[in-house]
Design a protein around this motif. Sequence first.
Motif, PDB file in Angstrom:
ATOM      1  N   SER B  33       0.734  -1.132   0.117  1.00  9.06           N
ATOM      2  CA  SER B  33      -0.135   0.021   0.004  1.00  9.06           C
ATOM      3  C   SER B  33       1.079   1.249  -0.064  1.00  9.06           C
ATOM      4  CB  SER B  33      -0.936  -0.052   1.175  1.00  9.06           C
ATOM      5  OG  SER B  33      -0.253   0.090   2.300  1.00  9.06           O
ATOM      6  N   GLY B  34       2.082   1.178   0.526  1.00 15.15           N
ATOM      7  CA  GLY B  34       3.061   2.170   0.200  1.00 15.15           C
ATOM      8  C   GLY B  34       3.380   2.602  -1.197  1.00 15.15           C
ATOM      9  N   SER B  35       3.927   1.418  -1.714  1.00 14.77           N
ATOM     10  CA  SER B  35       4.222   1.389  -3.244  1.00 14.77           C
ATOM     11  C   SER B  35       3.206   2.089  -4.061  1.00 14.77           C
ATOM     12  CB  SER B  35       4.672   0.326  -3.494  1.00 14.77           C
ATOM     13  OG  SER B  35       6.018  -0.115  -2.955  1.00 14.77           O
ATOM     14  N   THR B  36       2.018   1.385  -3.908  1.00 14.13           N
ATOM     15  CA  THR B  36       0.764   1.829  -4.779  1.00 14.13           C
ATOM     16  C   THR B  36       0.359   2.930  -4.587  1.00 14.13           C
ATOM     17  OG1 THR B  36      -0.748   0.437  -3.673  1.00 14.13           O
ATOM     18  CG2 THR B  36       0.384  -0.896  -5.118  1.00 14.13           C
ATOM     19  N   GLN B  37       0.373   3.423  -3.332  1.00 17.11           N
ATOM     20  CA  GLN B  37      -0.387   4.498  -2.708  1.00 17.11           C
ATOM     21  C   GLN B  37      -1.830   4.599  -2.380  1.00 17.11           C
ATOM     22  OE1 GLN B  37       1.579   8.066  -2.622  1.00 17.11           O
ATOM     23  NE2 GLN B  37       3.330   6.446  -2.663  1.00 17.11           N
ATOM     24  N   THR B  38      -2.220   3.201  -2.117  1.00 14.48           N
ATOM     25  CA  THR B  38      -3.349   3.129  -1.352  1.00 14.48           C
ATOM     26  C   THR B  38      -3.262   3.509   0.135  1.00 14.48           C
ATOM     27  OG1 THR B  38      -3.092   0.778  -1.004  1.00 14.48           O
ATOM     28  CG2 THR B  38      -4.114   1.253  -3.164  1.00 14.48           C
ATOM     29  N   LYS B  39      -2.268   3.611   0.584  1.00 12.61           N
ATOM     30  CA  LYS B  39      -2.168   3.887   2.088  1.00 12.61           C
ATOM     31  C   LYS B  39      -2.651   5.110   2.420  1.00 12.61           C
ATOM     32  CE  LYS B  39       1.964   6.716   1.336  1.00 12.61           C
ATOM     33  NZ  LYS B  39       3.743   6.695   1.917  1.00 12.61           N
ATOM     34  N   HIS B  40      -2.946   6.111   1.675  1.00  9.05           N
ATOM     35  CA  HIS B  40      -3.734   7.308   1.742  1.00  9.05           C
ATOM     36  C   HIS B  40      -5.284   6.994   2.230  1.00  9.05           C
ATOM     37  CE1 HIS B  40      -0.219   9.392   1.126  1.00  9.05           C
ATOM     38  NE2 HIS B  40      -0.114   8.961  -0.265  1.00  9.05           N
ATOM     39  N   PHE B  41      -5.826   6.325   1.495  1.00  5.19           N
ATOM     40  CA  PHE B  41      -7.121   5.870   1.465  1.00  5.19           C
ATOM     41  C   PHE B  41      -7.340   5.043   2.722  1.00  5.19           C
ATOM     42  CE2 PHE B  41     -10.784   2.995   0.906  1.00  5.19           C
ATOM     43  CZ  PHE B  41     -11.864   3.782   0.320  1.00  5.19           C
ATOM     44  N   ALA B  42      -6.163   4.136   3.236  1.00  5.12           N
ATOM     45  CA  ALA B  42      -6.316   3.226   4.092  1.00  5.12           C
ATOM     46  C   ALA B  42      -6.355   4.070   5.452  1.00  5.12           C
ATOM     47  CB  ALA B  42      -5.144   2.183   4.001  1.00  5.12           C
ATOM     48  N   LYS B  43      -5.802   5.005   5.375  1.00  4.48           N
ATOM     49  CA  LYS B  43      -5.598   5.894   6.629  1.00  4.48           C
ATOM     50  C   LYS B  43      -7.063   6.372   6.878  1.00  4.48           C
ATOM     51  CE  LYS B  43      -2.504   8.947   9.126  1.00  4.48           C
ATOM     52  NZ  LYS B  43      -1.882  10.392   9.028  1.00  4.48           N
ATOM     53  N   ALA B  44      -7.463   7.224   5.788  1.00  9.66           N
ATOM     54  CA  ALA B  44      -8.683   7.771   5.898  1.00  9.66           C
ATOM     55  C   ALA B  44      -9.759   6.971   6.186  1.00  9.66           C
ATOM     56  CB  ALA B  44      -8.999   8.739   4.805  1.00  9.66           C
ATOM     57  N   PHE B  45      -9.996   5.761   5.549  1.00  9.01           N
ATOM     58  CA  PHE B  45     -11.270   4.984   5.428  1.00  9.01           C
ATOM     59  C   PHE B  45     -10.874   3.428   5.941  1.00  9.01           C
ATOM     60  CE2 PHE B  45     -11.626   8.200   2.268  1.00  9.01           C
ATOM     61  CZ  PHE B  45     -12.397   8.842   2.656  1.00  9.01           C
ATOM     62  N   PRO B  46     -10.252   3.378   7.223  1.00  9.10           N
ATOM     63  CA  PRO B  46      -9.880   2.034   7.555  1.00  9.10           C
ATOM     64  C   PRO B  46     -10.823   1.052   7.528  1.00  9.10           C
ATOM     65  CG  PRO B  46      -9.896   3.517   9.545  1.00  9.10           C
ATOM     66  CD  PRO B  46     -10.135   4.247   8.378  1.00  9.10           C
ATOM     67  N   GLN B  47     -12.147   1.163   7.566  1.00 15.79           N
ATOM     68  CA  GLN B  47     -13.247   0.178   7.706  1.00 15.79           C
ATOM     69  C   GLN B  47     -13.457  -0.082   6.097  1.00 15.79           C
ATOM     70  OE1 GLN B  47     -14.506  -1.095  10.208  1.00 15.79           O
ATOM     71  NE2 GLN B  47     -13.087   0.392  11.338  1.00 15.79           N
TER      72      GLN B  47
END
Lengths: 298, 315
Positions: B33-47
């Motif tokens: 998720s760090g490389s693909t950049q989904t980490k930002h979504f993950a942080k904002a919407f963990p559910q």
Amino acid sequence: MVANNPIIYYINKTGVHTIVTKNCQEIPDISHLREIARQVRLDIIEMLFKAGSGHTGGSLSATDILVALFFAQMRLNPQDPCWPQRDRFVLSKGHAAPALYAVLSRLGYFPREELFTLRQFGSSLQGHPDSSCTPGVEVSTGSLGQGLSIANGMALASRLNGGGTRVYALLGDGEVQEGQIWEAAMTAAHYRLDNLVAVLDRNRLQIDGRTAEVMSLEPLAQKWEAFGWHTLEVDGHAFPELLAGLQETHGVKGRPSMIIAHTVKGKGVSIFENQVKYHGVTPSKEEYEQALKELHAA
Amino acid sequence: MAAQESTRVEYGKALLQLGKENPDIVALDADLSGSTQTKHFAKAFPQRFFNLGVAEQDMLGTAAGLALGGKIPFASTFAMFATGRAWEQIRQSIAYTKLNVKIVASHGGVSVGEDGGSHQAVEDLALMRILPNMVVLVPADGPETRAMVRWAVEYQGPVYIRTGRMPFPVIYDEDHRFELGRGYILREGEDVTLAGVGLMVHHCLEAAHLLAQEGVSARVLNLSCLKPLDWQLVVDSARLTGAFVTAEEHLATGGLGSAVSEVLAEHCPVPLQRIGLRDIFGTSGKAEILLKHYGLMPDDIKGAAIKALARKNGR
């Protein structure tokens, strides 16, 4: 126990769809389910004989499991196949399609005559389940090992959507030799999918022979237990055990349930029972006549 | 110099923004998720974010299930693992019934660099383009990435978007809108057509500049919508210029070069030169060195254009 009162649709003895709720205690009686299963098996034999190709053994081993699920467990509405609150079913062992089709038609998802177009060009009944052309089929399957991941996704969506929809998946035993199954097994436990129930049709045979010879699976129950699943074993042809097992899963919280259903491949027709040959072979004329004779007499 | 943006970084931002606008959007990743950049979504919407661990096949299957449950799943990992490891899951569980799954895969091409050939997807476009029902997109800059991701949310069906690791210059305006099946003329010219995807669009533009210095006028196309391809634009350009070059950070077979060949062969055969990897895998090294090594630089495109022109002129 069940928090709400799930609606169960089934066909009563006069062939009419009946709605039953749990608090009415009107659970379909066992002899009735046995009769439905007998009729489903007759349809399967008829379909496979007419189609001339298809999977006999695994359809017959899965029949009682499917009847228990569709006639006594799942919330369904055959008049509205897309009813949002319905429970979802994934036939991960897609080659048992004839059994699923026979059950769906008996519930009224489509006319029974269509059963006998199985595998023909232009038929709504594909060789393996195809959700885009068969009412009541939720997921297209056939390539083994993929259904449990899809069921997980449906269970996650159900959780996000609210409403308490449960997801059921039927796996084959040869199928769990696929690595993706165990990826999905980890996922279901990791995400605590207690709205997911997998049933494993443990008939102990696969195309090339006995599962124990082709690729050992045991200790199977311990594997699922170790992967974090509430695991139970039942006789997959005994409705009281199947229903009790399914009922038990409603009380499981925080993890998915695995019901290992011990079955007999080709169940219901003596010449097909426990015969590797009939995994993907359909009845000859003589076998067809004997099968009908046995099932009519049953 | 124009502002530089990496398409994977812009994907991460776009997904986060769209996640705020549409509660049905969910994201999946397979431990990258760090490389693909989904980490930002993950942080904002963990559910609404599901990490499947190192299990790409399970990730694509889970995405299919979420789509069946009415969600709009965006599944991300490296392009190699999404399209290679999980190809059959994409075929059976997603494309076969046209499920609404968006696969946004990063690290396409050799510009991945040091990780080497095992991690450089040079066949992903071929693997996705061959699938019925699949839309295949390769954005050429930040605005186009954002426009494609926004479009993908509205579109019902499977979409593959390849993002890259390296930052590219910005071409499009901030209000750029994506249209399915449309290619773009980025530079007008009459002697030869240069068509690229992703990073290679920029190299085509530079090649056109180099050609202009030698009196050759090149039309440059961004064929970011690889499938369905804007075949009319390809044919019109071939008719106008009579010579064609394709450029992609991918094998010269199966991707853009093949797609354009198919159209030209059927509708308007003109000399075509394909820039891409020639039946060879990637290797470790700095991106700039690899792009040179595999003949993917503006100079190489210029050379291909001159060859195509010579063939056109019967030399």
